[in-house]
Design an enzyme around this catalytic site. Sequence first.
Site, PDB file in Angstrom:
ATOM      1  N   GLY A  34      38.708  40.347  25.326  1.00 42.21           N
ATOM      2  CA  GLY A  34      37.750  41.338  24.850  1.00 42.21           C
ATOM      3  C   GLY A  34      38.392  42.236  23.810  1.00 42.21           C
TER       4      GLY A  34
ATOM      5  CG  MET B 127      41.514  39.420  33.236  1.00 43.94           C
ATOM      6  SD  MET B 127      40.108  38.842  34.233  1.00 43.94           S
ATOM      7  CE  MET B 127      40.724  39.135  35.896  1.00 43.94           C
ATOM      8  CD  GLU B 128      44.158  35.077  32.684  1.00 43.09           C
ATOM      9  OE1 GLU B 128      43.332  35.182  33.615  1.00 43.09           O
ATOM     10  OE2 GLU B 128      43.862  35.158  31.474  1.00 43.09           O
TER      11      GLU B 128
ATOM     12  CG  ASP C 144      34.171  40.295  25.947  1.00 42.64           C
ATOM     13  OD1 ASP C 144      34.381  41.476  26.269  1.00 42.64           O
ATOM     14  OD2 ASP C 144      34.920  39.350  26.273  1.00 42.64           O
TER      15      ASP C 144
ATOM     16  CD  GLU D  86      40.806  30.412  28.683  1.00 36.93           C
ATOM     17  OE1 GLU D  86      40.359  31.536  28.392  1.00 36.93           O
ATOM     18  OE2 GLU D  86      41.743  30.241  29.491  1.00 36.93           O
TER      19      GLU D  86
END
Length: 231
Positions: A78, A175-176, A199, A12
């Site tokens: 997502g 997640m962050e 996704d 990333e």
Amino acid sequence: MKIGIIGAMGEEVAKLIARVENPANSEIAKSVFTAGKLAGQDVVIVESGIGKVNAALAAQVLVDKFGVDCIINCGVAGAIDNRLNIGDIVLSEDTVQHDMDTSYFGDPVGIIPRMKESYFKGDKKLIKVASDVCHEVNPEISIYSGRIASGDQFISDSDKKKWLSANFHAMCAEMEGAAVAQAAWLNDTPFLIIRAISDKADGSAVMDYGEFEKKAIEHTDKLVMGMLERL
């Protein structure tokens, strides 16, 4: 102005780090922070590692050790909102931790007990710059401002996706971001979470996830570079 940039995974931020002029690396808390010039700006870039604890720690180091004036957290997510397509970008109007749950004591899910804020708002100036730049550098995709929901879970279940939509009206899940946002808020540091959709968060794209992720990261890379040139 010194800008801190966080990516959870190496891919990333790898292209950004590779472009840094006169890089100086510092290893702190087992993460490598690369300081230097990028697009004319003073930057410090770090691969934080996956998950909220890693992300919050990286944000605190950027503030304490490097004195950054703002933090940009770029990565993939997502889709929760069905309007989103692979590669589209979501900017953090605000963020929430969907796995924060003290509902046993009567708190709504997502509320952090004994804190004044639980929904952390992205910086309006950074949102405006990112939106303007994205239309220029990524004209083939759509860009949205909305809520990003974070938790230490990879979302790949349709029922969980519906739950996130119903309870938080989230546009995407990852997640962050909310951990970076909370650390930035506690330090009165402007921030922006940028997420490109990799996704549909329902398990439908397992076979193609790697290719989707690569394309999504291309979009965030172009966007961050464009923002640095504009700020």
